[in-house]
Design a protein around this motif. Structure first.
Motif, PDB file in Angstrom:
ATOM      1  N   ASP A 297      61.685   5.589 -30.640  1.00 47.96           N
ATOM      2  CA  ASP A 297      62.109   4.429 -29.849  1.00 47.96           C
ATOM      3  C   ASP A 297      62.027   3.131 -30.642  1.00 47.96           C
ATOM      4  OD1 ASP A 297      62.591   6.071 -27.675  1.00 47.96           O
ATOM      5  OD2 ASP A 297      60.577   5.822 -26.854  1.00 47.96           O
ATOM      6  N   TYR A 298      61.044   3.026 -31.499  1.00 47.40           N
ATOM      7  CA  TYR A 298      60.902   1.805 -32.296  1.00 47.40           C
ATOM      8  C   TYR A 298      62.078   1.663 -33.260  1.00 47.40           C
ATOM      9  CZ  TYR A 298      58.719  -1.858 -35.065  1.00 47.40           C
ATOM     10  OH  TYR A 298      58.452  -3.047 -35.695  1.00 47.40           O
ATOM     11  N   ALA A 299      62.472   2.777 -33.878  1.00 45.67           N
ATOM     12  CA  ALA A 299      63.621   2.737 -34.793  1.00 45.67           C
ATOM     13  C   ALA A 299      64.906   2.428 -34.038  1.00 45.67           C
ATOM     14  CB  ALA A 299      63.739   4.066 -35.532  1.00 45.67           C
ATOM     15  N   LEU A 300      65.042   2.991 -32.831  1.00 47.83           N
ATOM     16  CA  LEU A 300      66.227   2.704 -32.022  1.00 47.83           C
ATOM     17  C   LEU A 300      66.291   1.217 -31.687  1.00 47.83           C
ATOM     18  CD1 LEU A 300      68.669   3.411 -30.245  1.00 47.83           C
ATOM     19  CD2 LEU A 300      67.050   3.988 -28.418  1.00 47.83           C
ATOM     20  N   PHE A 301      65.166   0.636 -31.317  1.00 45.55           N
ATOM     21  CA  PHE A 301      65.144  -0.786 -30.986  1.00 45.55           C
ATOM     22  C   PHE A 301      65.544  -1.630 -32.202  1.00 45.55           C
ATOM     23  CE2 PHE A 301      62.618  -4.702 -29.698  1.00 45.55           C
ATOM     24  CZ  PHE A 301      63.537  -5.085 -28.734  1.00 45.55           C
ATOM     25  N   GLY A 302      65.109  -1.186 -33.378  1.00 41.63           N
ATOM     26  CA  GLY A 302      65.516  -1.888 -34.594  1.00 41.63           C
ATOM     27  C   GLY A 302      67.017  -1.816 -34.815  1.00 41.63           C
ATOM     28  N   ARG A 303      67.605  -0.659 -34.565  1.00 45.37           N
ATOM     29  CA  ARG A 303      69.052  -0.504 -34.714  1.00 45.37           C
ATOM     30  C   ARG A 303      69.802  -1.398 -33.725  1.00 45.37           C
ATOM     31  NH1 ARG A 303      71.166   4.373 -36.632  1.00 45.37           N
ATOM     32  NH2 ARG A 303      73.178   3.599 -35.878  1.00 45.37           N
ATOM     33  N   LEU A 304      69.281  -1.480 -32.517  1.00 45.49           N
ATOM     34  CA  LEU A 304      69.937  -2.298 -31.513  1.00 45.49           C
ATOM     35  C   LEU A 304      69.838  -3.785 -31.855  1.00 45.49           C
ATOM     36  CD1 LEU A 304      68.795  -0.411 -28.278  1.00 45.49           C
ATOM     37  CD2 LEU A 304      71.040  -0.341 -29.361  1.00 45.49           C
ATOM     38  N   ASN A 305      68.724  -4.200 -32.415  1.00 45.72           N
ATOM     39  CA  ASN A 305      68.591  -5.593 -32.841  1.00 45.72           C
ATOM     40  C   ASN A 305      69.538  -5.902 -33.997  1.00 45.72           C
ATOM     41  OD1 ASN A 305      66.679  -6.539 -30.971  1.00 45.72           O
ATOM     42  ND2 ASN A 305      64.999  -5.638 -32.136  1.00 45.72           N
ATOM     43  N   LYS A 306      69.728  -4.945 -34.890  1.00 44.93           N
ATOM     44  CA  LYS A 306      70.699  -5.124 -35.975  1.00 44.93           C
ATOM     45  C   LYS A 306      72.110  -5.229 -35.402  1.00 44.93           C
ATOM     46  CE  LYS A 306      68.308  -5.064 -39.828  1.00 44.93           C
ATOM     47  NZ  LYS A 306      68.342  -6.221 -40.786  1.00 44.93           N
ATOM     48  N   PHE A 307      72.376  -4.444 -34.387  1.00 48.41           N
ATOM     49  CA  PHE A 307      73.673  -4.520 -33.709  1.00 48.41           C
ATOM     50  C   PHE A 307      73.879  -5.924 -33.146  1.00 48.41           C
ATOM     51  CE2 PHE A 307      76.332  -4.184 -29.921  1.00 48.41           C
ATOM     52  CZ  PHE A 307      77.398  -3.421 -30.369  1.00 48.41           C
ATOM     53  N   ASP A 308      72.854  -6.477 -32.508  1.00 47.31           N
ATOM     54  CA  ASP A 308      72.948  -7.834 -31.975  1.00 47.31           C
ATOM     55  C   ASP A 308      73.247  -8.843 -33.075  1.00 47.31           C
ATOM     56  OD1 ASP A 308      72.442  -6.904 -29.451  1.00 47.31           O
ATOM     57  OD2 ASP A 308      70.410  -7.711 -29.301  1.00 47.31           O
ATOM     58  N   GLU A 309      72.635  -8.667 -34.231  1.00 51.94           N
ATOM     59  CA  GLU A 309      72.875  -9.587 -35.343  1.00 51.94           C
ATOM     60  C   GLU A 309      74.338  -9.541 -35.778  1.00 51.94           C
ATOM     61  OE1 GLU A 309      70.172  -8.704 -38.485  1.00 51.94           O
ATOM     62  OE2 GLU A 309      68.375  -9.071 -37.258  1.00 51.94           O
ATOM     63  N   ARG A 310      74.929  -8.345 -35.802  1.00 49.14           N
ATOM     64  CA  ARG A 310      76.340  -8.238 -36.189  1.00 49.14           C
ATOM     65  C   ARG A 310      77.240  -8.890 -35.144  1.00 49.14           C
ATOM     66  NH1 ARG A 310      74.710  -2.951 -37.570  1.00 49.14           N
ATOM     67  NH2 ARG A 310      75.807  -2.042 -35.780  1.00 49.14           N
ATOM     68  N   ILE A 311      76.886  -8.736 -33.872  1.00 52.48           N
ATOM     69  CA  ILE A 311      77.683  -9.346 -32.810  1.00 52.48           C
ATOM     70  C   ILE A 311      77.479 -10.854 -32.786  1.00 52.48           C
ATOM     71  CG2 ILE A 311      78.049  -9.461 -30.312  1.00 52.48           C
ATOM     72  CD1 ILE A 311      79.128  -6.927 -31.657  1.00 52.48           C
ATOM     73  N   ALA A 337      61.914   2.382 -21.061  1.00 54.34           N
ATOM     74  CA  ALA A 337      60.723   3.238 -21.058  1.00 54.34           C
ATOM     75  C   ALA A 337      59.773   2.853 -22.183  1.00 54.34           C
ATOM     76  CB  ALA A 337      61.137   4.700 -21.189  1.00 54.34           C
ATOM     77  N   ALA A 338      60.322   2.539 -23.363  1.00 59.18           N
ATOM     78  CA  ALA A 338      59.481   2.148 -24.501  1.00 59.18           C
ATOM     79  C   ALA A 338      58.754   0.842 -24.209  1.00 59.18           C
ATOM     80  CB  ALA A 338      60.333   2.016 -25.749  1.00 59.18           C
ATOM     81  N   ALA A 339      59.414  -0.101 -23.550  1.00 59.96           N
ATOM     82  CA  ALA A 339      58.774  -1.370 -23.200  1.00 59.96           C
ATOM     83  C   ALA A 339      57.638  -1.138 -22.204  1.00 59.96           C
ATOM     84  CB  ALA A 339      59.805  -2.330 -22.632  1.00 59.96           C
ATOM     85  N   GLU A 340      57.876  -0.272 -21.232  1.00 60.36           N
ATOM     86  CA  GLU A 340      56.849  -0.006 -20.228  1.00 60.36           C
ATOM     87  C   GLU A 340      55.675   0.775 -20.796  1.00 60.36           C
ATOM     88  OE1 GLU A 340      59.194   1.744 -17.077  1.00 60.36           O
ATOM     89  OE2 GLU A 340      59.345  -0.207 -16.073  1.00 60.36           O
ATOM     90  N   ASN A 341      55.912   1.498 -21.877  1.00 63.46           N
ATOM     91  CA  ASN A 341      54.834   2.240 -22.533  1.00 63.46           C
ATOM     92  C   ASN A 341      54.148   1.421 -23.623  1.00 63.46           C
ATOM     93  OD1 ASN A 341      55.187   4.568 -20.985  1.00 63.46           O
ATOM     94  ND2 ASN A 341      56.775   5.364 -22.368  1.00 63.46           N
ATOM     95  N   GLY A 342      54.550   0.164 -23.777  1.00 62.85           N
ATOM     96  CA  GLY A 342      53.909  -0.713 -24.744  1.00 62.85           C
ATOM     97  C   GLY A 342      54.320  -0.489 -26.176  1.00 62.85           C
ATOM     98  N   LEU A 343      55.409   0.257 -26.412  1.00 59.77           N
ATOM     99  CA  LEU A 343      55.827   0.548 -27.785  1.00 59.77           C
ATOM    100  C   LEU A 343      56.646  -0.587 -28.390  1.00 59.77           C
ATOM    101  CD1 LEU A 343      56.853   4.291 -27.305  1.00 59.77           C
ATOM    102  CD2 LEU A 343      54.682   3.374 -28.186  1.00 59.77           C
ATOM    103  N   ILE A 344      57.328  -1.350 -27.556  1.00 59.08           N
ATOM    104  CA  ILE A 344      58.105  -2.496 -28.019  1.00 59.08           C
ATOM    105  C   ILE A 344      57.860  -3.653 -27.055  1.00 59.08           C
ATOM    106  CG2 ILE A 344      59.914  -1.089 -29.095  1.00 59.08           C
ATOM    107  CD1 ILE A 344      61.669  -1.706 -26.657  1.00 59.08           C
ATOM    108  N   VAL A 345      58.208  -4.854 -27.502  1.00 60.50           N
ATOM    109  CA  VAL A 345      58.036  -6.044 -26.671  1.00 60.50           C
ATOM    110  C   VAL A 345      59.404  -6.645 -26.368  1.00 60.50           C
ATOM    111  CG1 VAL A 345      57.041  -8.346 -26.504  1.00 60.50           C
ATOM    112  CG2 VAL A 345      55.773  -6.510 -27.653  1.00 60.50           C
ATOM    113  N   LEU A 346      59.690  -6.837 -25.095  1.00 59.44           N
ATOM    114  CA  LEU A 346      60.940  -7.449 -24.651  1.00 59.44           C
ATOM    115  C   LEU A 346      60.644  -8.788 -23.989  1.00 59.44           C
ATOM    116  CD1 LEU A 346      62.794  -4.504 -22.856  1.00 59.44           C
ATOM    117  CD2 LEU A 346      63.561  -5.658 -24.935  1.00 59.44           C
TER     118      LEU A 346
END
Length: 364
Positions: A297-311, A337-346
């Motif tokens: 999930d952490y790697a996925l969140f990183g990919r999504l943030n990179k996607f945001d940077e491109r957009i 789910a990752a945010a609720e489990n404390g794995l990432i911060v939103l």
């Protein structure tokens, strides 16, 4: 059909049609700004996914026979009492030619500022016409049998030829959508749809006791109308998330294709269904977020943030996830789910948007 959410002025159509076609549409934008009430129009994006459609009919020498193919072919069919094969037999060896119009759809916007929906969206076609095919094939195995073979599907038209351009490209206004009016009408249509749905009753029988009864849809699913319709929610989510908080205007990042059942319903007693399908406005190729199944999930969140940077807009991945082509909706579920489990911060406002989506998912 002109709808009540469309700006309806003959002047606007004339101004658009009179502008010379240019690569960056500078003359068109200047004409709109100086000759209409829309003083600050801007180009957003284009779509070239439309196929060519029949236009005019010419004889073998290139002389004009008819200005409108469909009107002409309909009159030829009617003159032969609906005998489509007779039309084909009469013209198949005459060498008649057909011009086709190739459209490209452009989206423009006049943003009045303030509320995110306070804009008018223009859909304007660039059309180029060329004599591009023989009118009919002479192959007997492709003889048309039904009027729609010639009126709708065009499967029985002749073979393509080297195109002979007819004049220069031209603009044609398709529509100008006032988004506040569109959303107000969509609100009203949805309210009526939900009223009808809530009142619909369903009969049931208890197989153990044999007792029968009925219950309305509203009684069975009391929370079905908890949230606004999806077109309104798309705007609300933008306003309440990092995307809107960043100052980005939704009308410069997304374009909107209305879907309106008015005039298309077989059962006119049913409520009108009105919504839009959002399409992204970026004009460069953006890679999809793919092969995420084996990512944590952490790697996925990183990919999504990179996607945001491109957009170029924070939290864009969520809105692309609602669309589903470049970001899959499953990513929304995993990040929440990752945010609720404390794995990432939103950010708290983004978390609330995701929670509403989880409570009642929607998409396009």
């Amino acid at each position: 059909m002109k709808h009540e959410y469309c700006v309806q002025t003959d002047i606007l159509e004339t101004v658009v049609a009179s502008a010379p076609v240019e690569l960056r549409h500078a003359a068109l934008l200047a004409a709109l700004a100086t000759r209409t009430e829309f003083r600050s129009p801007a180009y957003v994006t284009s779509r070239d996914s439309y196929g060519a459609h029949p236009a005019r009919v010419f004889d073998a020498a290139g002389a004009l026979v008819a200005d409108n193919y469909r009107d002409w072919i309909r009159s030829e069919i009617d003159a032969r009492n609906g005998d489509v094969a007779a039309v084909w037999e009469h013209y198949k060896d005459e060498g008649y030619l057909l011009s086709e119009i190739q459209p490209v759809l452009h989206f423009f916007v006049h943003d009045r500022g303030g509320a995110q929906d306070n804009f008018t969206q223009f859909r304007i076609f660039t059309e180029t016409e060329a004599i591009s095919r023989n009118l009919f094939t002479s192959a007997a195995w492709r003889q048309p049998e039904r009027p729609n073979d010639l009126l709708v599907y065009h499967n029985y038209l002749g073979e393509p030829i080297d195109p002979r351009p007819l004049g220069s490209a031209r603009y044609r206004l398709y529509d100008a959508i006032d988004m506040p009016s569109f959303l107000r009408l969509a609100d009203a249509c949805t309210a009526e749809e939900r009223r009808v749905a809530a009142a619909r009753r369903f009969k049931f029988t208890d197989l153990q006791t044999g007792e029968s009864g009925s219950e309305s849809y509203g009684e069975m699913y009391p929370a079905f109308d908890k949230y606004p319709h999806k077109s309104r929610r798309f705007f609300d989510d933008w306003c309440e998330s990092s995307a809107g908080a960043s100052g980005e205007r939704i009308c410069r990042r997304w374009v909107f294709e209305p879907q309106d059942s008015e005039g298309h319903q077989s059962d006119q007693t049913q409520p009108r269904h009105l919504y839009f399908i959002p399409q992204w406005g970026h004009n460069r190729k953006v890679a999809a977020v793919e092969k995420t199944r084996n990512m944590d999930d952490y790697a996925l969140f990183g990919r999504l943030n990179k996607f945001d940077e491109r957009i170029g807009v924070p939290f864009s991945w969520y809105f692309y996830g609602l669309h589903g082509d470049l970001v899959k909706s499953g990513s929304i579920e995993r990040i929440l789910a990752a945010a609720e489990n404390g794995l990432i911060v939103l950010p708290e406002h983004d978390y609330r948007v995701l929670k509403r989506w989880q409570d009642q998912p929607y998409g396009f």
